[in-house]
Design a protein around this motif. Structure first.
Motif, short mmCIF file in Angstrom:
data_model
loop_
_atom_site.label_atom_id
_atom_site.label_comp_id
_atom_site.label_asym_id
_atom_site.label_seq_id
_atom_site.Cartn_x
_atom_site.Cartn_y
_atom_site.Cartn_z
N ALA A 233 2.96 -4.16 -17.71
CA ALA A 233 3.98 -4.96 -18.39
C ALA A 233 4.53 -6.01 -17.43
O ALA A 233 4.79 -5.70 -16.25
CB ALA A 233 5.10 -4.07 -18.91
N SER A 234 4.69 -7.21 -17.92
CA SER A 234 5.12 -8.32 -17.06
C SER A 234 6.48 -8.07 -16.41
O SER A 234 6.75 -8.58 -15.32
CB SER A 234 5.14 -9.63 -17.85
N GLY A 235 7.31 -7.29 -17.05
CA GLY A 235 8.63 -7.03 -16.49
C GLY A 235 8.66 -5.96 -15.42
O GLY A 235 9.66 -5.82 -14.71
N THR A 236 7.57 -5.20 -15.28
CA THR A 236 7.58 -4.08 -14.35
C THR A 236 6.78 -4.34 -13.08
O THR A 236 7.03 -3.70 -12.06
CB THR A 236 7.03 -2.81 -15.01
N LEU A 237 5.82 -5.25 -13.12
CA LEU A 237 5.03 -5.56 -11.93
C LEU A 237 5.08 -7.06 -11.70
O LEU A 237 4.29 -7.82 -12.24
CB LEU A 237 3.58 -5.10 -12.10
N THR A 238 6.04 -7.48 -10.90
CA THR A 238 6.22 -8.91 -10.64
C THR A 238 6.95 -9.11 -9.33
O THR A 238 7.67 -8.22 -8.85
CB THR A 238 6.97 -9.60 -11.80
N GLY A 239 6.70 -10.26 -8.70
CA GLY A 239 7.39 -10.60 -7.46
C GLY A 239 6.91 -9.84 -6.25
O GLY A 239 7.63 -9.72 -5.25
N ARG A 240 5.65 -9.38 -6.29
CA ARG A 240 5.13 -8.59 -5.17
C ARG A 240 3.97 -9.31 -4.48
O ARG A 240 3.19 -10.01 -5.12
CB ARG A 240 4.69 -7.21 -5.66
N GLN A 241 3.89 -9.09 -3.17
CA GLN A 241 2.77 -9.59 -2.37
C GLN A 241 1.82 -8.41 -2.18
O GLN A 241 1.96 -7.62 -1.26
CB GLN A 241 3.29 -10.15 -1.04
N LEU A 242 0.87 -8.30 -3.09
CA LEU A 242 0.04 -7.11 -3.20
C LEU A 242 -1.18 -7.16 -2.29
O LEU A 242 -1.76 -8.23 -2.07
CB LEU A 242 -0.42 -6.94 -4.65
N LEU A 243 -1.59 -5.99 -1.83
CA LEU A 243 -2.87 -5.81 -1.17
C LEU A 243 -3.75 -4.98 -2.09
O LEU A 243 -3.25 -4.11 -2.83
CB LEU A 243 -2.69 -5.10 0.17
N ASP A 244 -5.06 -5.23 -2.05
CA ASP A 244 -5.94 -4.55 -3.00
C ASP A 244 -5.86 -3.02 -2.89
O ASP A 244 -5.74 -2.33 -3.91
CB ASP A 244 -7.39 -5.06 -2.88
N GLU A 245 -5.90 -2.50 -1.67
CA GLU A 245 -5.84 -1.05 -1.50
C GLU A 245 -4.52 -0.48 -2.04
O GLU A 245 -4.50 0.57 -2.71
CB GLU A 245 -5.99 -0.66 -0.03
N GLU A 246 -3.45 -1.18 -1.76
CA GLU A 246 -2.11 -0.72 -2.15
C GLU A 246 -2.00 -0.59 -3.67
O GLU A 246 -1.54 0.43 -4.20
CB GLU A 246 -1.09 -1.72 -1.62
N ILE A 247 -2.44 -1.60 -4.40
CA ILE A 247 -2.28 -1.57 -5.86
C ILE A 247 -3.28 -0.61 -6.49
O ILE A 247 -2.98 0.03 -7.50
CB ILE A 247 -2.38 -2.99 -6.47
N LEU A 248 -4.46 -0.45 -5.88
CA LEU A 248 -5.43 0.50 -6.43
C LEU A 248 -4.94 1.94 -6.24
O LEU A 248 -5.20 2.80 -7.08
CB LEU A 248 -6.79 0.29 -5.80
N LYS A 249 -4.23 2.20 -5.15
CA LYS A 249 -3.65 3.53 -4.97
C LYS A 249 -2.63 3.81 -6.07
O LYS A 249 -2.54 4.95 -6.57
CB LYS A 249 -3.00 3.65 -3.58
N GLU A 250 -1.89 2.79 -6.47
CA GLU A 250 -0.95 2.96 -7.58
C GLU A 250 -1.69 3.26 -8.88
O GLU A 250 -1.16 3.92 -9.78
CB GLU A 250 -0.08 1.71 -7.74
#
Length: 273
Positions: A233-250
Motif C-alpha cells: 500500500a502506498s501509505g505504508t511503504l514510502t520515504g525509504r532508501q531501500l536495499l534489495d536484501e533489506e526489502i526482500l527480508k521483509e
C-alpha cells in the motif's frame, strides 16, 4: 487474475538489463508495461530493443507498449506519457531505471560526460516523474520507485567519482522529496539499490568485464524486490532508501544464494556500500 492485472507501469530504460528484468517479473502477473527507452535498433554490445523487450513482456503474460523515449528530451517524455495513457488508460507506477555512469574523477570527467549523467539521471528522472504525476494521482495505489543508492556523505563515496555520485544522490533526494510532497495522496516514493553488483551490460562493458560479472548477482534480485514493493500500500511503504536484501527480508526471503551468477565465487559489494 494476476496480481497486477490492469495496472500500468512506466519503466525507463526497460529494453534491457535491470529495467527489462523488472518488466518481465511484473508481466508475469498480468501487468501493463510501458517500455520507455531509446533503442529501436540492436547494439551488439548491449542487446535488446524496445520491440524485443515488448515481445518478451507479452510472452511472459503482460501487455506491452514500446515507446522510443530519450528522457533528455522533455517532448519525448510528454509524448511517451500521452501514448501510455491513451493505450492503457492511466499510469499506476513509474520506475526510474534509466541512468548514465562514468566512474571518473574530477580531472578526467569531460564536460559532455558530466552533462550526460545529469541530463539523464537528474533532469530526466525529474521530468519523467513530473509528467507521470497527474496520472499517478488518479491511481488508487501509485508508486514512484527510483533506482539510486542510499545517501552517505562519508567523503570516500564522493572523492572517487564525484560527478556520478552527485547525480545518483540527486536521484535519491528526489525520491525522498516526492515521498514528502505526496504524503497522504496515495503516491509512495522510494529509492532502491543493490547490495552487490548486478550483472548488466554496463558492468560487462565498462566496469569490470567477465571477472566482475562472475562476482555479481543476476537482475532477478532487483526484479523480485520491485515485485514486492509494488504490492505494498502506498501509505505504508514510502520515504525509504531501500536495499534489495533489506526489502526482500521483509518479504520473507532470506536465502539469496540462487541470485549469484556463480556461486563458486565471492560477491562484489556495490560501489556505494
Amino acid at each position: 487474475m494476476g496480481l497486477f492485472e490492469n495496472r500500468t507501469f512506466f519503466i525507463t530504460g526497460a529494453s534491457r538489463g535491470i529495467g527489462k528484468a523488472i518488466a518481465l517479473k511484473l508481466a508475469g502477473e498480468g501487468a501493463n508495461i510501458v517500455i520507455a527507452a531509446k533503442s529501436t535498433e540492436e547494439n551488439p554490445k548491449l542487446g535488446g530493443t524496445i520491440f524485443s523487450a515488448a515481445k518478451e513482456v507479452e510472452d511472459a503474460g503482460g501487455k506491452a507498449l514500446a515507446v522510443q523515449c530519450d528522457i533528455r528530451n522533455e517532448e519525448n517524455i510528454q509524448e511517451a506519457v500521452a501514448k501510455a495513457v491513451a493505450h492503457f488508460g492511466g499510469i499506476d507506477a513509474v520506475i526510474n531505471n534509466a541512468s548514465a555512469i562514468s566512474l571518473t574523477n574530477t580531472e578526467t570527467t569531460e564536460s559532455k560526460r558530466f552533462d550526460l549523467m545529469h541530463d539523464i539521471n537528474v533532469r530526466g528522472t525529474f521530468l519523467v516523474t513530473k509528467h507521470c504525476i497527474p496520472h499517478l494521482l488518479k491511481s488508487g495505489n501509485a508508486h514512484i520507485l527510483t533506482l539510486s543508492p542510499p545517501i552517505d556523505l562519508n567523503p570516500k563515496w564522493l572523492g572517487a567519482h564525484i560527478a556520478y555520485t552527485m547525480s545518483k544522490y540527486n536521484m535519491t533526494m528526489m525520491a525522498m522529496g516526492w515521498a514528502e510532497e505526496f504524503k497522504g495522496r496515495n503516491i509512495a516514493s522510494n529509492s532502491l539499490w543493490p547490495v552487490t553488483t548486478i550483472a548488466t551490460a554496463a558492468v560487462n562493458n565498462l566496469l569490470g568485464g567477465d571477472y566482475l560479472i562472475q562476482r555479481s548477482r543476476t537482475t532477478d534480485i532487483i526484479a523480485d524486490a520491485v515485485f514486492y514493493i509494488m504490492q505494498q500500500a502506498s501509505g505504508t511503504l514510502t520515504g525509504r532508501q531501500l536495499l534489495d536484501e533489506e526489502i526482500l527480508k521483509e518479504a520473507g526471503i532470506t536465502d539469496f544464494t540462487h541470485y549469484a551468477v556463480n556461486t563458486a565465487n565471492g560477491l562484489q559489494k556495490d560501489l556505494f556500500l
